[in-house]
Design an enzyme around this catalytic site. Sequence first.
Site, PDB file in Angstrom:
ATOM      1  CG  HIS A 258      33.830  69.991  21.405  1.00 16.09           C
ATOM      2  ND1 HIS A 258      32.884  70.977  21.572  1.00 16.09           N
ATOM      3  CD2 HIS A 258      33.270  69.063  20.606  1.00 16.09           C
ATOM      4  CE1 HIS A 258      31.792  70.637  20.904  1.00 16.09           C
ATOM      5  NE2 HIS A 258      31.993  69.488  20.301  1.00 16.09           N
TER       6      HIS A 258
ATOM      7  CE  LYS B 250      33.156  67.325  14.009  1.00 15.89           C
ATOM      8  NZ  LYS B 250      31.742  67.412  14.381  1.00 15.89           N
TER       9      LYS B 250
ATOM     10  CG  HIS C  45      37.315  65.855  14.834  1.00 16.43           C
ATOM     11  ND1 HIS C  45      36.797  64.587  14.762  1.00 16.43           N
ATOM     12  CD2 HIS C  45      36.766  66.396  15.955  1.00 16.43           C
ATOM     13  CE1 HIS C  45      35.968  64.381  15.774  1.00 16.43           C
ATOM     14  NE2 HIS C  45      35.935  65.468  16.519  1.00 16.43           N
TER      15      HIS C  45
ATOM     16  CG  HIS D 117      35.557  65.759  21.954  1.00 15.42           C
ATOM     17  ND1 HIS D 117      36.676  66.219  21.317  1.00 15.42           N
ATOM     18  CD2 HIS D 117      34.621  65.612  20.989  1.00 15.42           C
ATOM     19  CE1 HIS D 117      36.425  66.363  20.023  1.00 15.42           C
ATOM     20  NE2 HIS D 117      35.182  65.991  19.793  1.00 15.42           N
ATOM     21  CG  HIS D 118      35.219  61.946  19.561  1.00 19.97           C
ATOM     22  ND1 HIS D 118      33.861  61.720  19.497  1.00 19.97           N
ATOM     23  CD2 HIS D 118      35.442  63.107  18.888  1.00 19.97           C
ATOM     24  CE1 HIS D 118      33.290  62.702  18.809  1.00 19.97           C
ATOM     25  NE2 HIS D 118      34.229  63.558  18.424  1.00 19.97           N
TER      26      HIS D 118
ATOM     27  CG  ASP E  13      30.444  66.129  20.958  1.00 22.81           C
ATOM     28  OD1 ASP E  13      29.862  67.036  20.332  1.00 22.81           O
ATOM     29  OD2 ASP E  13      31.199  65.300  20.407  1.00 22.81           O
TER      30      ASP E  13
HETATM   31  P1  C2E Z   1      28.935  64.940  15.674  1.00 21.56           P
HETATM   32  O1  C2E Z   1      27.881  64.879  14.619  1.00 21.56           O
HETATM   33  O2  C2E Z   1      29.060  66.213  16.435  1.00 21.56           O
HETATM   34  O3  C2E Z   1      28.688  63.744  16.712  1.00 21.56           O
HETATM   35  C1  C2E Z   1      29.400  63.649  17.903  1.00 21.56           C
HETATM   36  C2  C2E Z   1      29.211  62.307  18.551  1.00 21.56           C
HETATM   37  O4  C2E Z   1      27.830  62.123  18.894  1.00 21.56           O
HETATM   38  C3  C2E Z   1      29.533  61.117  17.641  1.00 21.56           C
HETATM   39  O5  C2E Z   1      30.906  60.846  17.656  1.00 21.56           O
HETATM   40  C4  C2E Z   1      28.709  60.006  18.296  1.00 21.56           C
HETATM   41  O6  C2E Z   1      29.377  59.542  19.462  1.00 21.56           O
HETATM   42  C5  C2E Z   1      27.463  60.743  18.759  1.00 21.56           C
HETATM   43  N1  C2E Z   1      26.404  60.618  17.748  1.00 21.56           N
HETATM   44  C6  C2E Z   1      26.066  61.505  16.796  1.00 21.56           C
HETATM   45  N2  C2E Z   1      25.033  61.042  16.059  1.00 21.56           N
HETATM   46  C7  C2E Z   1      24.725  59.836  16.539  1.00 21.56           C
HETATM   47  C8  C2E Z   1      23.728  58.848  16.200  1.00 21.56           C
HETATM   48  O7  C2E Z   1      22.940  59.005  15.287  1.00 21.56           O
HETATM   49  N3  C2E Z   1      23.696  57.716  16.953  1.00 21.56           N
HETATM   50  C9  C2E Z   1      24.562  57.502  17.958  1.00 21.56           C
HETATM   51  N4  C2E Z   1      24.479  56.361  18.655  1.00 21.56           N
HETATM   52  N5  C2E Z   1      25.530  58.395  18.298  1.00 21.56           N
HETATM   53  C10 C2E Z   1      25.591  59.549  17.609  1.00 21.56           C
HETATM   54  P2  C2E Z   1      31.554  60.034  16.439  1.00 21.56           P
HETATM   55  O8  C2E Z   1      30.700  58.902  16.051  1.00 21.56           O
HETATM   56  O9  C2E Z   1      32.967  59.716  16.822  1.00 21.56           O
HETATM   57  O10 C2E Z   1      31.543  61.044  15.249  1.00 21.56           O
HETATM   58  C11 C2E Z   1      32.377  62.205  15.238  1.00 21.56           C
HETATM   59  C12 C2E Z   1      31.977  63.111  14.145  1.00 21.56           C
HETATM   60  O11 C2E Z   1      32.109  62.433  12.893  1.00 21.56           O
HETATM   61  C13 C2E Z   1      30.520  63.550  14.194  1.00 21.56           C
HETATM   62  O12 C2E Z   1      30.371  64.654  15.050  1.00 21.56           O
HETATM   63  C14 C2E Z   1      30.262  63.881  12.745  1.00 21.56           C
HETATM   64  O13 C2E Z   1      30.785  65.148  12.407  1.00 21.56           O
HETATM   65  C15 C2E Z   1      31.061  62.833  12.006  1.00 21.56           C
HETATM   66  N6  C2E Z   1      30.237  61.673  11.659  1.00 21.56           N
HETATM   67  C16 C2E Z   1      30.045  60.539  12.374  1.00 21.56           C
HETATM   68  N7  C2E Z   1      29.267  59.674  11.716  1.00 21.56           N
HETATM   69  C17 C2E Z   1      28.964  60.260  10.518  1.00 21.56           C
HETATM   70  C18 C2E Z   1      28.181  59.855   9.370  1.00 21.56           C
HETATM   71  O14 C2E Z   1      27.615  58.769   9.317  1.00 21.56           O
HETATM   72  N8  C2E Z   1      28.089  60.731   8.342  1.00 21.56           N
HETATM   73  C19 C2E Z   1      28.717  61.949   8.389  1.00 21.56           C
HETATM   74  N9  C2E Z   1      28.572  62.759   7.345  1.00 21.56           N
HETATM   75  N10 C2E Z   1      29.463  62.357   9.441  1.00 21.56           N
HETATM   76  C20 C2E Z   1      29.578  61.515  10.476  1.00 21.56           C
HETATM   77  C1  SIN Z   2      34.287  74.309  15.818  1.00 23.35           C
HETATM   78  O1  SIN Z   2      34.967  74.653  14.858  1.00 23.35           O
HETATM   79  O2  SIN Z   2      34.535  74.719  16.971  1.00 23.35           O
HETATM   80  C2  SIN Z   2      33.135  73.347  15.644  1.00 23.35           C
HETATM   81  C3  SIN Z   2      33.023  72.763  14.283  1.00 23.35           C
HETATM   82  C4  SIN Z   2      31.834  71.834  14.179  1.00 23.35           C
HETATM   83  O3  SIN Z   2      31.099  71.604  15.153  1.00 23.35           O
HETATM   84  O4  SIN Z   2      31.612  71.279  13.095  1.00 23.35           O
HETATM   85 FE    FE Z   3      34.231  65.793  17.931  1.00 24.62          FE
END
Ligand code: C2E
Ligand code: SIN
Ligand code: FE
Length: 384
Positions: A247, A251, A276, A300-301, A329
Amino acid sequence: MKKTASQSKSKHKLKSRSAKKPKRISSFSARDRIIRLINSSLDIDKVLHLSMLLMEKTLNATASSILLHDPEKNELKFYLATGAKKDALKVIRMPADQGVAGRSLQTGRTLLIPEASKSPFFYKQVDEKTKFVTKNLIATPIPIRGKRIGVLEVLNKTHGTFSHQDMLKLKTMAAEISVAIDNARLYDEVKHAYIASMLNMAKAEKYRDHDTGMHIERCGEYAVRLAPELGFTPRELENLRVSMMMHDIGKVAIPDAILLKPGRLDPEEMRLMQTHTTKGEEILGRAPHLQRAVEIATGHHEKWDGSGYPRRLKARTIPLTGRLAAIIDVFDALSSKRPYKDPFPPEQVFKMLKENRGTHFDPEILDLFLSRFTEMREVYQGMA
Ligand code: C2E
Ligand code: SIN
Ligand code: FE
Ligand code: SIN
Ligand code: SIN
């Protein structure tokens, strides 16, 4: 399987990629997973071989072959064969519009040839090269998703010749074999995409490579646990698993500076990060067997209330797989450590999911997920 041109091309591309940067696979766990995926593809050949032996036994045949169609050269080539001359067959190709096999491929019909030497269709050159004497045979096409990808043959009944009954049995077996081949091709494509993403991720030495690897595997596992209750058939589960595992494959196109940032993303970084989903669609979209993976990578988002990305789809216009992936996720992300956050305790995760019932998440699928929360936690801990 090394069949179609696009597959051998992608294989070649990967080879040159990994040849340039062999040291980049820094994690044993990533390598183990790659090896496991490669093996799961090779195992299919074993399964096929066993089913051919079983088929010979059932039909009292002395040999059998699977011929696959190479559309680029318009040839049929022996992919697997049993019997005394099997090694000689491996190098033989025949024009796809000739022979009993070719005719079966072209017409889609199952052909019973009681006396090969008297048949105007029989392609003698194969026997001439192998010194096998074909007395009688049945050939039936192998259908996959509305296309005929090859031909299954049984040869030389031990006593007498094949019957109409035998023809019907062979047809049934061709349908079963087609499922195995279809899965093998799926794995082949997944394998390539997976290796590419693993190589890319392994670039970042500080990245929680192992953690991400397990995240990928867990997501596949949650999905196959829940899928039967969502109407998926047993046959669909492996496809769903690998599709779910990919999914976040998009990235790989996100710069490390954003992907690995320890703090919050600013709005521009967030905008880039959100691509992504569509990058995943681009990467997977080229593979014909990965349509479910495309749905998940793009879906998935999305959120139930229409406030998600990339298309702001609403409710049931989001594919079922996407709605399931959203819950899985977030459950896994909240439960885990990320460069930008610590894990939440299970009770908190449960609460956070529930609070978003009907806004972020499909209420029905969420209810299913929460009713199995203990089991999902066990999966998480078992694969931590
Ligand atoms: P991910 O880390 O795999 O998170 C996937 C989804 O889980 C996020 O989609 C969000 O819906 C939920 N999620 C993750 N952590 C939290 C949290 O602390 N609180 C809440 N309420 N929900 C959470 P989202 O927001 O669309 O983010 C997609 C991806 O973007 C994330 O995948 C991560 O790789 C990145 N990302 C999002 N926010 C940040 C951030 O503040 N800093 C960094 N470095 N990356 C971020
Ligand atoms: C993937 O490449 O399938 C996952 C990458 C990630 O979770 O950051
Ligand atoms: Fe994602
Ligand atoms: C044919 O299909 O005509 C010959 C194939 C074979 O000898 O296996
Ligand atoms: C919780 O209510 O936080 C957990 C429920 C469960 O483990 O089933």
